[in-house]
Design a protein around this motif. Structure first.
Motif, short mmCIF file in Angstrom:
data_model
loop_
_atom_site.label_atom_id
_atom_site.label_comp_id
_atom_site.label_asym_id
_atom_site.label_seq_id
_atom_site.Cartn_x
_atom_site.Cartn_y
_atom_site.Cartn_z
N GLY A 136 32.77 44.44 34.73
CA GLY A 136 32.42 43.11 34.25
C GLY A 136 33.00 41.96 35.03
O GLY A 136 33.05 40.83 34.51
N ILE A 137 33.43 42.19 36.27
CA ILE A 137 34.02 41.09 37.05
C ILE A 137 33.31 40.94 38.40
O ILE A 137 33.90 40.44 39.36
N GLU A 138 32.04 41.33 38.44
CA GLU A 138 31.30 41.23 39.70
C GLU A 138 31.14 39.78 40.14
O GLU A 138 31.06 39.48 41.34
N HIS A 139 31.12 38.84 39.18
CA HIS A 139 30.98 37.42 39.52
C HIS A 139 32.23 36.87 40.21
O HIS A 139 32.20 35.75 40.74
N LEU A 140 33.31 37.65 40.21
CA LEU A 140 34.56 37.22 40.82
C LEU A 140 34.85 37.93 42.14
O LEU A 140 35.95 37.81 42.67
N MET A 141 33.89 38.65 42.68
CA MET A 141 34.18 39.52 43.83
C MET A 141 34.62 38.75 45.07
O MET A 141 35.34 39.30 45.90
N GLN A 142 34.25 37.48 45.21
CA GLN A 142 34.68 36.69 46.36
C GLN A 142 35.84 35.76 46.02
O GLN A 142 36.20 34.89 46.82
N THR A 143 36.43 35.94 44.85
CA THR A 143 37.58 35.14 44.42
C THR A 143 38.87 35.84 44.80
O THR A 143 38.99 37.06 44.66
N GLU A 144 39.83 35.08 45.32
CA GLU A 144 41.13 35.68 45.64
C GLU A 144 41.81 36.16 44.36
O GLU A 144 41.73 35.50 43.32
N ALA A 145 42.49 37.29 44.46
CA ALA A 145 43.08 37.92 43.28
C ALA A 145 44.08 37.00 42.58
O ALA A 145 44.22 37.03 41.35
N ARG A 146 44.76 36.15 43.34
CA ARG A 146 45.76 35.26 42.73
C ARG A 146 45.13 34.24 41.79
O ARG A 146 45.82 33.63 40.96
N ASN A 147 43.82 34.03 41.93
CA ASN A 147 43.12 33.05 41.08
C ASN A 147 42.47 33.70 39.86
O ASN A 147 41.79 33.02 39.09
N LEU A 148 42.66 34.99 39.68
CA LEU A 148 42.14 35.68 38.51
C LEU A 148 43.15 35.60 37.37
O LEU A 148 44.36 35.49 37.59
N SER A 149 42.66 35.70 36.15
CA SER A 149 43.57 35.77 35.01
C SER A 149 44.30 37.11 35.03
O SER A 149 43.92 38.04 35.75
N TRP A 150 45.34 37.20 34.22
CA TRP A 150 46.11 38.46 34.16
C TRP A 150 45.22 39.62 33.75
O TRP A 150 45.26 40.70 34.35
N GLY A 151 44.39 39.41 32.75
CA GLY A 151 43.50 40.48 32.31
C GLY A 151 42.49 40.86 33.37
O GLY A 151 42.18 42.05 33.55
N GLN A 152 41.97 39.87 34.08
CA GLN A 152 41.04 40.16 35.17
C GLN A 152 41.72 40.93 36.30
O GLN A 152 41.12 41.82 36.92
N GLN A 153 42.98 40.62 36.57
CA GLN A 153 43.72 41.38 37.57
C GLN A 153 43.91 42.84 37.14
O GLN A 153 43.86 43.75 37.97
N LYS A 154 44.10 43.04 35.85
CA LYS A 154 44.21 44.42 35.35
C LYS A 154 42.90 45.18 35.58
O LYS A 154 42.91 46.36 35.97
N LEU A 155 41.78 44.52 35.32
CA LEU A 155 40.49 45.15 35.57
C LEU A 155 40.29 45.41 37.06
O LEU A 155 39.76 46.45 37.45
N LEU A 156 40.74 44.47 37.90
CA LEU A 156 40.63 44.64 39.34
C LEU A 156 41.45 45.84 39.81
O LEU A 156 40.99 46.64 40.63
N GLU A 157 42.67 45.95 39.31
CA GLU A 157 43.50 47.10 39.68
C GLU A 157 42.83 48.41 39.27
O GLU A 157 42.82 49.39 40.02
N LEU A 158 42.25 48.43 38.08
CA LEU A 158 41.56 49.63 37.61
C LEU A 158 40.36 49.94 38.50
O LEU A 158 40.11 51.12 38.81
N ALA A 159 39.63 48.92 38.93
CA ALA A 159 38.50 49.15 39.83
C ALA A 159 38.96 49.82 41.11
O ALA A 159 38.30 50.72 41.64
#
Length: 242
Positions: free
Chosen positions: A131-154
């Protein structure tokens, strides 16, 4: 079939015995939870299982093979993936590049050879599924904590692990994202992945787990389905404060 087992696993730091001859097993193809009060040895257990630290004694078995002395990379190749309490992402890289980098061997250029169309499509696919495909070109530091958790899981899922260890996936996550994480675990489990989850959020644990193991002072004191654990007096005394 048992996915992950330990036999008399022991680990001490100085005079502090953190894992005390811990013998425990988790069920293959299920959502397993590992709960217990702070300091009960849960994260140390994960660190031993994934090769980040060596136990002082005892044995770790995964899918019937002894992995006690294997390196973290060898354990990952054997089919065990893992997230951390504090997200391990590259803050100045985009979400897409983070997922691509997750499959690079240590010591290699993180993105060299990672730009094949098939691999990029697979990375995009995991970002979409989480559910974070809309953020794929966003730097990880600009993601929320929860979004970073999803990114790590991906990134973990890019390696196609058979068993995924999640260390406090609900920590610092807002309720809406928490519901998504719970649903993702159940969906991925339905596709065949085994989970072992360290978590303090009892609502999440009770809602998604098939099998729960309870630690206290470095040893399992109870295990079973949520219906049994929520009424176990040893658990109520040690963990829920009764």
């Amino acid at each position: 079939m048992l996915s992950l087992e330990t036999f008399e696993l022991t680990k001490a730091f100085g005079g502090n015995l953190v894992l005390d001859k811990t013998t425990v097993s988790f069920q293959h193809g299920k959502v397993n939870a590992l709960i217990g009060p702070n300091g009960s040895g849960k994260t140390t257990f994960f660190n031993c299982v994934t090769g980040l630290i060596r136990p002082d004694s005892g044995r770790i078995s995964y899918a019937g093979a002894d992995i006690t002395r294997r390196s973290p990379h060898a354990i990952a190749r054997a089919g065990l993936g893992r997230t951390f309490q504090l997200c391990r992402v590259f803050p100045r890289m985009t979400a897409l590049d983070n997922v691509l980098a997750a499959t690079r061997p240590r010591g290699a250029n993180l993105l060299r050879g990672a730009r094949g169309r098939a691999e990029i499509d697979r990375a995009r696919g995991w970002l979409t599924k989480l559910g974070i495909e809309h953020l794929m070109q966003t730097e990880a530091r600009n993601l929320s904590w929860g979004q970073q958790k999803l990114l790590e899981l991906a990134g973990v899922l890019m390696s196609e692990p058979e068993t995924v260890l999640l260390d406090e996936p609900a920590g610092g996550v807002n309720p809406a994202l928490l519901d998504r994480i719970g649903g993702l675990v159940r969906d991925l489990n339905a596709e065949g992945r085994t989970f072992v989850i360290v978590e303090h959020n009892m609502d999440l644990v009770m809602s998604i787990s098939d099998h729960i193991v309870v630690f206290d002072r470095g040893r399992p004191i109870a295990e079973g389905p949520p219906s049994l654990i929520r009424t176990d007096e040893r658990v109520l005394g040690a963990y829920l404060g009764a």
